[in-house]
Design a protein around this motif. Structure first.
Motif, PDB file in Angstrom:
ATOM      1  N   LEU A  14      31.947  10.291   4.854  1.00 44.62           N
ATOM      2  CA  LEU A  14      32.878  11.378   4.565  1.00 44.62           C
ATOM      3  C   LEU A  14      32.403  12.190   3.363  1.00 44.62           C
ATOM      4  CD1 LEU A  14      35.496  12.836   5.212  1.00 44.62           C
ATOM      5  CD2 LEU A  14      36.720  11.114   3.871  1.00 44.62           C
ATOM      6  N   SER A  15      31.899  11.513   2.342  1.00 43.43           N
ATOM      7  CA  SER A  15      31.378  12.194   1.159  1.00 43.43           C
ATOM      8  C   SER A  15      30.238  13.130   1.542  1.00 43.43           C
ATOM      9  CB  SER A  15      30.899  11.168   0.125  1.00 43.43           C
ATOM     10  OG  SER A  15      30.395  11.818  -1.007  1.00 43.43           O
ATOM     11  N   MET A  16      29.328  12.667   2.392  1.00 45.18           N
ATOM     12  CA  MET A  16      28.193  13.480   2.818  1.00 45.18           C
ATOM     13  C   MET A  16      28.658  14.714   3.595  1.00 45.18           C
ATOM     14  SD  MET A  16      24.948  12.466   5.227  1.00 45.18           S
ATOM     15  CE  MET A  16      26.003  12.301   6.665  1.00 45.18           C
ATOM     16  N   ILE A  17      29.603  14.532   4.496  1.00 44.44           N
ATOM     17  CA  ILE A  17      30.108  15.642   5.315  1.00 44.44           C
ATOM     18  C   ILE A  17      30.765  16.700   4.426  1.00 44.44           C
ATOM     19  CG2 ILE A  17      31.858  16.295   7.027  1.00 44.44           C
ATOM     20  CD1 ILE A  17      31.247  13.523   8.357  1.00 44.44           C
ATOM     21  N   ILE A  18      31.642  16.260   3.541  1.00 45.11           N
ATOM     22  CA  ILE A  18      32.340  17.202   2.656  1.00 45.11           C
ATOM     23  C   ILE A  18      31.353  17.885   1.719  1.00 45.11           C
ATOM     24  CG2 ILE A  18      34.047  17.425   0.808  1.00 45.11           C
ATOM     25  CD1 ILE A  18      35.575  15.079   2.153  1.00 45.11           C
ATOM     26  N   SER A  19      30.453  17.109   1.127  1.00 45.82           N
ATOM     27  CA  SER A  19      29.477  17.640   0.185  1.00 45.82           C
ATOM     28  C   SER A  19      28.584  18.689   0.841  1.00 45.82           C
ATOM     29  CB  SER A  19      28.629  16.502  -0.377  1.00 45.82           C
ATOM     30  OG  SER A  19      27.680  16.990  -1.283  1.00 45.82           O
ATOM     31  N   VAL A  29      27.762  20.683  -5.989  1.00 45.00           N
ATOM     32  CA  VAL A  29      28.597  19.499  -5.785  1.00 45.00           C
ATOM     33  C   VAL A  29      28.007  18.296  -6.509  1.00 45.00           C
ATOM     34  CG1 VAL A  29      29.633  17.951  -4.075  1.00 45.00           C
ATOM     35  CG2 VAL A  29      29.315  20.374  -3.518  1.00 45.00           C
ATOM     36  N   LEU A  30      28.825  17.686  -7.351  1.00 43.07           N
ATOM     37  CA  LEU A  30      28.504  16.406  -7.971  1.00 43.07           C
ATOM     38  C   LEU A  30      29.265  15.348  -7.191  1.00 43.07           C
ATOM     39  CD1 LEU A  30      29.194  17.438 -11.678  1.00 43.07           C
ATOM     40  CD2 LEU A  30      26.952  17.257 -10.586  1.00 43.07           C
ATOM     41  N   THR A  31      28.679  14.184  -6.957  1.00 44.33           N
ATOM     42  CA  THR A  31      29.377  13.149  -6.199  1.00 44.33           C
ATOM     43  C   THR A  31      29.464  11.857  -6.995  1.00 44.33           C
ATOM     44  OG1 THR A  31      27.334  12.452  -5.090  1.00 44.33           O
ATOM     45  CG2 THR A  31      28.698  14.086  -3.946  1.00 44.33           C
ATOM     46  N   GLU A  37      32.911   6.039 -11.717  1.00 41.99           N
ATOM     47  CA  GLU A  37      31.767   6.950 -11.643  1.00 41.99           C
ATOM     48  C   GLU A  37      32.236   8.399 -11.754  1.00 41.99           C
ATOM     49  OE1 GLU A  37      29.471   6.278  -8.109  1.00 41.99           O
ATOM     50  OE2 GLU A  37      29.235   4.150  -8.532  1.00 41.99           O
ATOM     51  N   GLY A  38      33.360   8.705 -11.121  1.00 47.72           N
ATOM     52  CA  GLY A  38      33.903  10.060 -11.179  1.00 47.72           C
ATOM     53  C   GLY A  38      34.253  10.470 -12.595  1.00 47.72           C
ATOM     54  N   LEU A  39      34.872   9.574 -13.332  1.00 51.81           N
ATOM     55  CA  LEU A  39      35.228   9.845 -14.727  1.00 51.81           C
ATOM     56  C   LEU A  39      33.967  10.076 -15.571  1.00 51.81           C
ATOM     57  CD1 LEU A  39      37.422  10.075 -16.894  1.00 51.81           C
ATOM     58  CD2 LEU A  39      37.328   7.587 -17.136  1.00 51.81           C
ATOM     59  N   LYS A  40      32.937   9.260 -15.344  1.00 54.40           N
ATOM     60  CA  LYS A  40      31.673   9.430 -16.068  1.00 54.40           C
ATOM     61  C   LYS A  40      31.035  10.772 -15.739  1.00 54.40           C
ATOM     62  CE  LYS A  40      30.567   4.540 -16.502  1.00 54.40           C
ATOM     63  NZ  LYS A  40      29.736   3.436 -16.011  1.00 54.40           N
ATOM     64  N   GLN A  41      31.013  11.128 -14.449  1.00 54.12           N
ATOM     65  CA  GLN A  41      30.437  12.415 -14.034  1.00 54.12           C
ATOM     66  C   GLN A  41      31.185  13.569 -14.691  1.00 54.12           C
ATOM     67  OE1 GLN A  41      27.587  12.875 -12.739  1.00 54.12           O
ATOM     68  NE2 GLN A  41      27.525  12.466 -10.539  1.00 54.12           N
ATOM     69  N   PHE A  42      32.509  13.494 -14.701  1.00 51.77           N
ATOM     70  CA  PHE A  42      33.293  14.567 -15.302  1.00 51.77           C
ATOM     71  C   PHE A  42      33.040  14.656 -16.800  1.00 51.77           C
ATOM     72  CE2 PHE A  42      36.974  16.551 -17.243  1.00 51.77           C
ATOM     73  CZ  PHE A  42      37.021  17.742 -16.519  1.00 51.77           C
ATOM     74  N   THR A  43      32.972  13.522 -17.465  1.00 54.93           N
ATOM     75  CA  THR A  43      32.732  13.497 -18.910  1.00 54.93           C
ATOM     76  C   THR A  43      31.364  14.092 -19.239  1.00 54.93           C
ATOM     77  OG1 THR A  43      34.137  11.550 -19.139  1.00 54.93           O
ATOM     78  CG2 THR A  43      32.659  12.007 -20.950  1.00 54.93           C
ATOM     79  N   ARG A  44      30.365  13.776 -18.432  1.00 60.59           N
ATOM     80  CA  ARG A  44      28.995  14.262 -18.677  1.00 60.59           C
ATOM     81  C   ARG A  44      28.801  15.725 -18.303  1.00 60.59           C
ATOM     82  NH1 ARG A  44      26.382   9.182 -15.899  1.00 60.59           N
ATOM     83  NH2 ARG A  44      26.530   7.708 -17.601  1.00 60.59           N
ATOM     84  N   GLY A  46      31.379  17.901 -16.466  1.00 60.10           N
ATOM     85  CA  GLY A  46      32.527  18.767 -16.207  1.00 60.10           C
ATOM     86  C   GLY A  46      32.574  19.183 -14.742  1.00 60.10           C
ATOM     87  N   ALA A  47      33.551  19.992 -14.381  1.00 60.14           N
ATOM     88  CA  ALA A  47      33.690  20.510 -13.015  1.00 60.14           C
ATOM     89  C   ALA A  47      34.770  21.584 -13.027  1.00 60.14           C
ATOM     90  CB  ALA A  47      34.061  19.390 -12.039  1.00 60.14           C
ATOM     91  N   ASP A  48      34.685  22.483 -12.061  1.00 65.23           N
ATOM     92  CA  ASP A  48      35.703  23.521 -11.910  1.00 65.23           C
ATOM     93  C   ASP A  48      36.841  23.051 -11.010  1.00 65.23           C
ATOM     94  OD1 ASP A  48      34.314  25.625 -13.409  1.00 65.23           O
ATOM     95  OD2 ASP A  48      32.840  25.469 -11.791  1.00 65.23           O
ATOM     96  N   LEU A  49      36.561  22.036 -10.195  1.00 64.33           N
ATOM     97  CA  LEU A  49      37.531  21.459  -9.268  1.00 64.33           C
ATOM     98  C   LEU A  49      37.127  20.020  -9.011  1.00 64.33           C
ATOM     99  CD1 LEU A  49      39.830  21.684  -7.049  1.00 64.33           C
ATOM    100  CD2 LEU A  49      38.001  22.380  -5.486  1.00 64.33           C
ATOM    101  N   ILE A  50      38.122  19.140  -8.890  1.00 66.32           N
ATOM    102  CA  ILE A  50      37.861  17.746  -8.539  1.00 66.32           C
ATOM    103  C   ILE A  50      38.553  17.452  -7.220  1.00 66.32           C
ATOM    104  CG2 ILE A  50      38.161  15.327  -9.194  1.00 66.32           C
ATOM    105  CD1 ILE A  50      38.319  16.393 -12.132  1.00 66.32           C
TER     106      ILE A  50
END
Length: 119
Positions: A14-19, A29-31, A37-44, A46-50
């Motif tokens: 599902l992640s691959m399809i959406i990405s 797209v960051l995954t 892992e999501g919290l770490k990615q956001f901390t490192r 950022g993102a405009d939408l999660i």
């Protein structure tokens, strides 16, 4: 940062399809495979939408969203879930800007189609 979406989903297919769909539409797209892992990615990065699943190993989407809200109160959170109980809806309201999309293989919780489908 411009048009960056953080996708947090433990189902790799599902992640691959959406990405891939989002990338074709021009988004970066960051995954991540779980809430930690999501919290770490956001901390490192950022993102405009999660866009996040709710039910994931290690840290669920709601807890990740709560922690992200402590860092950034304005980033939109879009949760993908089949959970339609009142507790889940209440948690989304407390996260502010959070939305819930109800997904279910059986179609339960999805809006009923009115009229005949258009050809």
């Amino acid at each position: 940062m411009n048009n960056t979406i953080l996708l947090v989903e433990d189902d790799s297919t599902l992640s691959m399809i959406i990405s891939e769909t989002l990338q074709r539409d021009g988004f970066d797209v960051l995954t991540a495979g779980n809430g930690e892992e999501g919290l770490k990615q956001f901390t490192r990065h950022g993102a405009d939408l999660i866009i996040a699943d709710v039910m994931m190993p290690r840290m669920d989407g709601f807890e990740m969203g709560r922690r992200i809200r402590q860092i950034n109160q304005n980033v939109p959170l879009l949760f993908l879930t089949a959970k339609s109980d009142e507790d889940s809806k209440s948690k989304c309201k407390t996260l502010r800007w959070a939305l819930v999309i109800l997904l279910s293989p059986s179609g339960e919780g999805m809006p009923k189609r009115r009229g005949r489908p258009k050809p």
